[in-house]
Structures are given as structure tokens and as C-alpha cells.
Scaffold this motif. Sequence first.
Motif, PDB file in Angstrom:
ATOM      1  N   GLN A 162      -2.049  50.993  10.801  1.00 31.84           N
ATOM      2  CA  GLN A 162      -0.982  50.026  10.319  1.00 31.84           C
ATOM      3  C   GLN A 162      -1.922  48.592  10.583  1.00 31.84           C
ATOM      4  O   GLN A 162      -1.498  47.813   9.773  1.00 31.84           O
ATOM      5  CB  GLN A 162       0.183  49.850  11.703  1.00 31.84           C
ATOM      6  N   LYS A 183       3.941  47.607   8.947  1.00 28.90           N
ATOM      7  CA  LYS A 183       4.721  48.513   9.753  1.00 28.90           C
ATOM      8  C   LYS A 183       5.828  49.255   8.949  1.00 28.90           C
ATOM      9  O   LYS A 183       5.818  50.470   8.957  1.00 28.90           O
ATOM     10  CB  LYS A 183       5.701  47.481  10.908  1.00 28.90           C
ATOM     11  N   ASN A 184       6.344  48.504   7.900  1.00 28.43           N
ATOM     12  CA  ASN A 184       7.275  49.348   7.111  1.00 28.43           C
ATOM     13  C   ASN A 184       6.621  50.358   6.326  1.00 28.43           C
ATOM     14  O   ASN A 184       7.212  51.468   6.300  1.00 28.43           O
ATOM     15  CB  ASN A 184       8.097  48.354   6.210  1.00 28.43           C
ATOM     16  N   ARG A 187       5.966  53.265   8.555  1.00 22.42           N
ATOM     17  CA  ARG A 187       7.408  54.056   8.688  1.00 22.42           C
ATOM     18  C   ARG A 187       8.009  54.719   7.597  1.00 22.42           C
ATOM     19  O   ARG A 187       8.030  55.907   7.734  1.00 22.42           O
ATOM     20  CB  ARG A 187       8.544  52.939   9.040  1.00 22.42           C
ATOM     21  N   ARG A 188       7.824  54.231   6.554  1.00 19.95           N
ATOM     22  CA  ARG A 188       8.496  55.039   5.161  1.00 19.95           C
ATOM     23  C   ARG A 188       7.406  56.092   5.040  1.00 19.95           C
ATOM     24  O   ARG A 188       7.817  57.329   4.519  1.00 19.95           O
ATOM     25  CB  ARG A 188       8.268  54.074   3.937  1.00 19.95           C
TER      26      ARG A 188
END
Length: 328
Positions: A162, A183-184, A187-188
Amino acid sequence: MRRSQKSSRSVPRKEKTQRRDHIPVLPDEVVSFLVTDREGTYIDATVGDGGHSTRLLERLSPQGKLFAFDCDPEAIRTSSERLKRFQPRFRLERSRFGELEGELDKTGLAAVDGFLYDLGLRTSALTDPERGFSYSVEGPLDMRSDPDLSLTAAQVVNSLRQEELAEIFLSYGEERHSRRIAKNIVRRRGRSPLKTTYDLRDAVLEVIPKNLAVKTLSRVFQALRLHINRDLEELRIALEVAVRFLKPGGRIVVVTYQSKEDRVVKELFRKFSGRCVCPPGLPECRCGKVKLLKVLTRKAVTPSAEEIELNPSARSARLRAAERIIAR
Ligand SMILES: C[S@@+](CC[C@H](N)C(=O)[O-])C[C@H]1O[C@@H](n2cnc3c(N)ncnc32)[C@H](O)[C@@H]1O
């Protein structure tokens, strides 16, 4: 390529791309800064679709020569077809900037009259879904200008930590939401790897304000492209090679389309024109400045309103030129 059904938000309509021919940017300015001797020998290191090369060959006399290069096989195919009428005073090879020195050594060229670097992308590469450069068309997340490079954008977004992703978005794209976006993505990808341009686009759009969509997507895609193709490192090499091969009075012309690249050109032109580029506060100069170039463009040359009207892709172009002088 089909449009994604899953896309969480759509991009404003004006950003959707269509296939268009590449129009050479600042064509008159490029030719007049570059050509000092119509019988001379010139290098177009970014031949693309051959637009600038055509202008240059038309300007040169029958004795003048042009050696052209590009790392993209598609550009080599298109331009070799378009420019074959100029043979034998035109030659074309596939090469990255990093290989240019070896290519020039092979040709035996010791003194060149001018080097052109028109950076960025051909319009047809940008709008080709298969190349994965644009967030406006769905395609595999690739982004390599040179298909021989090992890393694709998909490999980068699915494997880097990240913090590393955030650093790419910040340092190459100056994106202030870099950490949130990284971060997204992480996460995905935990649910399923990001495979397409739309997967990345959706990961970005989910975490930024809607009114920043276009600017943020441009910065994130640009940052990944610079990282994957090592564009800034390649540009540094390209300028060093030009300085080495130019004859006194020969010129370098560089057209950039984003501030990171323009800064590298400015910095190296300053260094080679004998002006110190050390960070402020150092007790003595450590940058190894040398006086090998005279800068011809105190301020970057930019396209006129008429050119931008005809060719909106030219809007961010900045041309800088310098002339090789005899070393003191
Ligand atoms: C904007 S296009 C050039 C367009 C061209 N001047 C014309 O008028 O058609 C930029 C070209 O530079 C090439 N390029 C970018 N980085 C390169 C690199 N490091 N080495 C070699 N070619 C590169 C791209 O593949 C692309 O074809």
C-alpha cells in the motif's frame, strides 16, 4: 471492448475517447528550432506516427538524413509505411532511449545536428483499449509503451505494498489523495485482482470527491505510466545521449506534456549549461555542472490558442530547446 456493467460511477461524457490520428504538436516550432543545416543528420527518437519526421524530411535537402527510433512496435509499423517514400535518407529502428547510445554507436554516427524527443503517447495508443492507457475505455490494465518491458500496470497494482503504491501516486502524479486511493486498491484486490482499466478507475472513484474525478484519474493513470515505463529515468538518459552525440551548434528539442517531465528537462538543461542545480543550503557545489549547452528557450514554448483549438491534445505541451557548444 465492451463497456463495463459494474462501473460504480461513470466518467463525464467529454472524457470518453474516440480513435483519432495523431497530429504532430508545435510542428513549425519543432522544425525551426531543430534544423540548422538542411544537409545535416538528425535523430527523431520518438517517431510515433511519423508526423514530425515527415515535416523534418520535407524541410531537409536531398542530402539531409533522418534516423528515427521508437520503442513501440506499432509506431514502427505505422511510420515505416508512411515514411518509406523518403528512403534511403530516412532510417528507422526500434529502440528505447536507454538503448539509443548503442544504436548510434552501431550506425557510426559521431556528430549529429539535432535530436528530437516528443514525449508522451501517440493518440492511437492512448485510445486503443488493448494498451490500457486510458481510464475512458475498458481494456487490460497494461500501460507498457514497449511490450518487451516485464511489468504491466496490473502486476504493479496487484503486488506492491500500500505504501509503495501511495508513493507512486504522490511522487509521479502529485496526487493528494494518494494514500486513500492506495488503501482502496489494496482493499479491493483482497476480494479479486484488478484486471482492467475500469477496475482501477472504480477503485479511485469510490474514494474521491465526484468533482475531482477527471483530474484524479488523469494523475493516477499518469503516475502508473511513468512508473511502469521508467519515463523520467529514460528521459535523463535520452538527454545525456544527445549531449554526447551533438556536434557544436547542433540542437536538442524536447516536447513534454506534464510537469514532472518538463522539470527533468529544465534541470538537465541547467546542469549542462553550467548553472548549479544543487539543493539550496549545501556548503559547496556537488552537482558537477558543466557548460556544454546554451539554452535557447528561457521560457517553454507553448501552442497557440489556434493550435489547441485544432488539436486539444496539444494543450499541455511545452517545448524546450538547447544548443551544443564547445566545452570550455
Ligand atoms: C507523442 S508520440 C510521438 C509522436 C510523433 N512525434 C509524431 O508526430 O507522430 C511519443 C512516442 O514516443 C515513444 N516513446 C516514449 N518513451 C520512449 C522511450 N523511452 N524510448 C523510445 N520511444 C519512446 C512512444 O512509443 C510514442 O510513439
